[in-house]
Design an enzyme around this catalytic site. Structure first.
Site, PDB file in Angstrom:
ATOM      1  N   ARG A  52       0.848  -1.347  -0.286  1.00 35.72           N
ATOM      2  CA  ARG A  52       0.031  -0.039  -0.160  1.00 35.72           C
ATOM      3  C   ARG A  52       0.814   1.191   0.031  1.00 35.72           C
ATOM      4  O   ARG A  52       0.121   2.491  -1.015  1.00 35.72           O
ATOM      5  CB  ARG A  52      -0.655  -0.090   1.535  1.00 35.72           C
ATOM      6  CG  ARG A  52      -1.820   1.775   1.210  1.00 35.72           C
ATOM      7  CD  ARG A  52      -3.128   1.503   2.261  1.00 35.72           C
ATOM      8  NE  ARG A  52      -2.971   0.788   3.760  1.00 35.72           N
ATOM      9  CZ  ARG A  52      -2.991   1.030   4.901  1.00 35.72           C
ATOM     10  NH1 ARG A  52      -4.095   0.318   4.468  1.00 35.72           N
ATOM     11  NH2 ARG A  52      -2.361   1.462   5.783  1.00 35.72           N
ATOM     12  N   ARG A 100       8.925  27.378  -1.011  1.00 35.02           N
ATOM     13  CA  ARG A 100       7.123  26.783  -1.489  1.00 35.02           C
ATOM     14  C   ARG A 100       6.222  26.783  -2.811  1.00 35.02           C
ATOM     15  O   ARG A 100       6.383  28.499  -3.060  1.00 35.02           O
ATOM     16  CB  ARG A 100       6.641  27.713   0.323  1.00 35.02           C
ATOM     17  CG  ARG A 100       4.730  27.398  -0.495  1.00 35.02           C
ATOM     18  CD  ARG A 100       4.575  27.905   0.994  1.00 35.02           C
ATOM     19  NE  ARG A 100       3.106  27.609   1.129  1.00 35.02           N
ATOM     20  CZ  ARG A 100       1.539  28.345   0.314  1.00 35.02           C
ATOM     21  NH1 ARG A 100       1.937  29.313  -0.067  1.00 35.02           N
ATOM     22  NH2 ARG A 100       0.640  27.454   0.725  1.00 35.02           N
ATOM     23  N   LYS A 149      -2.960   7.013   1.140  1.00 30.46           N
ATOM     24  CA  LYS A 149      -3.652   6.922   2.857  1.00 30.46           C
ATOM     25  C   LYS A 149      -1.975   8.431   2.784  1.00 30.46           C
ATOM     26  O   LYS A 149      -0.774   8.016   3.223  1.00 30.46           O
ATOM     27  CB  LYS A 149      -2.381   5.437   3.454  1.00 30.46           C
ATOM     28  CG  LYS A 149      -2.369   5.952   5.061  1.00 30.46           C
ATOM     29  CD  LYS A 149      -2.281   4.259   5.427  1.00 30.46           C
ATOM     30  CE  LYS A 149      -2.570   4.489   7.008  1.00 30.46           C
ATOM     31  NZ  LYS A 149      -3.608   4.788   7.952  1.00 30.46           N
TER      32      LYS A 149
HETATM   33  N1  PDD Z   1      -5.071   4.518  10.390  1.00 30.72           N
HETATM   34  N2  PDD Z   1      -9.568   3.622   7.088  1.00 30.72           N
HETATM   35  C1  PDD Z   1      -8.707   5.200   8.188  1.00 30.72           C
HETATM   36  C2  PDD Z   1      -8.892   6.292   7.049  1.00 30.72           C
HETATM   37  C3  PDD Z   1      -7.108   4.529   8.660  1.00 30.72           C
HETATM   38  O1  PDD Z   1      -6.684   6.025   8.904  1.00 30.72           O
HETATM   39  C4  PDD Z   1      -7.028   3.515   8.886  1.00 30.72           C
HETATM   40  C5  PDD Z   1      -5.298   3.225   9.418  1.00 30.72           C
HETATM   41  C6  PDD Z   1      -7.354   2.294   8.223  1.00 30.72           C
HETATM   42  C7  PDD Z   1      -7.173   0.865   8.701  1.00 30.72           C
HETATM   43  O2  PDD Z   1      -6.410   0.611   8.131  1.00 30.72           O
HETATM   44  P1  PDD Z   1      -5.000  -0.441   8.189  1.00 30.72           P
HETATM   45  O3  PDD Z   1      -6.268  -1.559   8.933  1.00 30.72           O
HETATM   46  O4  PDD Z   1      -4.118  -0.962   7.355  1.00 30.72           O
HETATM   47  O5  PDD Z   1      -4.105  -0.355   9.847  1.00 30.72           O
HETATM   48  C8  PDD Z   1      -9.045   2.649   7.669  1.00 30.72           C
HETATM   49  C9  PDD Z   1      -3.935   4.480  11.215  1.00 30.72           C
HETATM   50  C10 PDD Z   1      -3.958   3.165  12.121  1.00 30.72           C
HETATM   51  C11 PDD Z   1      -3.376   5.573  11.689  1.00 30.72           C
HETATM   52  O6  PDD Z   1      -3.762   6.761  11.050  1.00 30.72           O
HETATM   53  O7  PDD Z   1      -2.755   6.079  13.049  1.00 30.72           O
END
Ligand code: PDD
Length: 287
Positions: A52, A100, A149
């Site tokens: 990912r 920037r 992410k």
């Molecule tokens: N967060 N959805 C969102 C919006 C998230 O931020 C996360 C994870 C998940 C779950 O993803 P995973 O199973 O890969 O951890 C779903 C992390 C843990 C964080 O922001 O700290």
């Protein structure tokens, strides 16, 4: 010994570690991140998180800062130097430091890489899982690429704070159709009134959680049927069970939604069973 952070090739005292004021992660949220659960000093679900990470980087056209092998060495060395066995490993990769200007710097610059490790009190989190947690609902107000992410998490921050102010642990975003998308930092699941296990499909605007993916594999092995169909807030409140998944929460039973008890108001048997299965599998796959 104090905490140690990795910043661009150096292991530094956590309190003294910093990035430049013109880092594009700081100025534009032009950065991605990953979080690994750490069990007995080992990274859980390594493949899913590395895959990912590379996808997020590629969607933002940021070159991977190093090979997966080199990154694994950095992550594990940061863990070792912190002497933490149970915790979370945070990795952030930004496009880098440049004067920037919204458009990408040209020529390309080196990405910034930061790794931190934090301790988790497993006894406390297990006790919390036995009690279950509350969630609240909030209108979905995020951008259309929640599959990446990125560190652009302001709606998630505000939703999480609203949850905390109402004594809840997580906030579920709800789209214009009244359907739950996901949590501010987790994926959302229910066992609906008909007994069907449901979580929203990851083609829509949610993060494809690595914990979610591993749990789906476990369901397959256990012969448990899953319906990847979104559910409404009403369906969730009328559900037999609810839970969330994520690197921080693992599989965590939800016992109230906006103050309404879910099922008996106690953690459900399926959520509790799946938590045990997930932790076992995560430990087995850890590196
Ligand atoms: N967060 N959805 C969102 C919006 C998230 O931020 C996360 C994870 C998940 C779950 O993803 P995973 O199973 O890969 O951890 C779903 C992390 C843990 C964080 O922001 O700290």
């Amino acid at each position: 010994m104090g905490r140690i952070a990795y910043v661009n090739g150096q292991y530094l005292a956590h309190g003294a570690a910093s990035v430049h004021i013109e880092d594009r992660g700081y100025q534009f949220a032009d950065a991605v991140y990953e979080v690994w659960a750490l069990f007995d000093g080992r990274l859980a679900d390594p493949d899913g998180h590395f895959t990912r990470l590379n996808r997020s980087l590629s969607e933002l056209k940021i070159d991977p800062p190093m090979s997966r092998e080199a990154l694994t060495v950095v992550l594990k060395e940061t863990v070792r130097r912190n002497r933490i066995r149970e915790g979370l490993v945070y990795l952030q990769v930004s496009r880098g430091v440049a004067p920037r200007d919204h458009a990408f710097p040209s020529p390309d610059i080196a990405p910034s890489v930061v790794v931190t490790v934090s301790r988790v009190d497993r006894a406390a989190t297990e006790a919390r899982a036995l009690r279950g947690v509350g969630v609240i609902t909030q209108p979905e107000n995020r951008w259309g690429r929640c599959d990446i992410k990125t560190v652009g998490l302001l709606p998630n921050v505000l939703a999480k704070q609203a949850a905390r102010e109402r004594g809840a642990v997580e906030a579920w975003f709800v789209d214009e159709m009244g359907l739950v998308t996901e949590g501010a930092s987790s994926n959302a699941w229910i066992i609906d009134a008909n007994g069907t296990l449901r979580t929203r499909d990851a083609q829509s605007n949610i993060l494809r959680g690595v914990t979610r993916t591993t749990l789906i594999e476990i369901l397959g092995l256990e012969g448990i049927t899953l319906s990847e169909q979104p559910f409404s807030v009403e369906e969730a409140k009328a559900a037999k069970e609810a839970f969330i998944t994520g690197a921080g929460s693992l599989v965590l039973p939800v016992v109230t939604i906006d103050g309404t008890p879910v099922g008996t108001g106690e953690p459900g048997p399926m959520a509790s069973l799946l938590r045990r299965h997930y932790i076992k599998q995560a430990k087995a796959s850890s590196i």
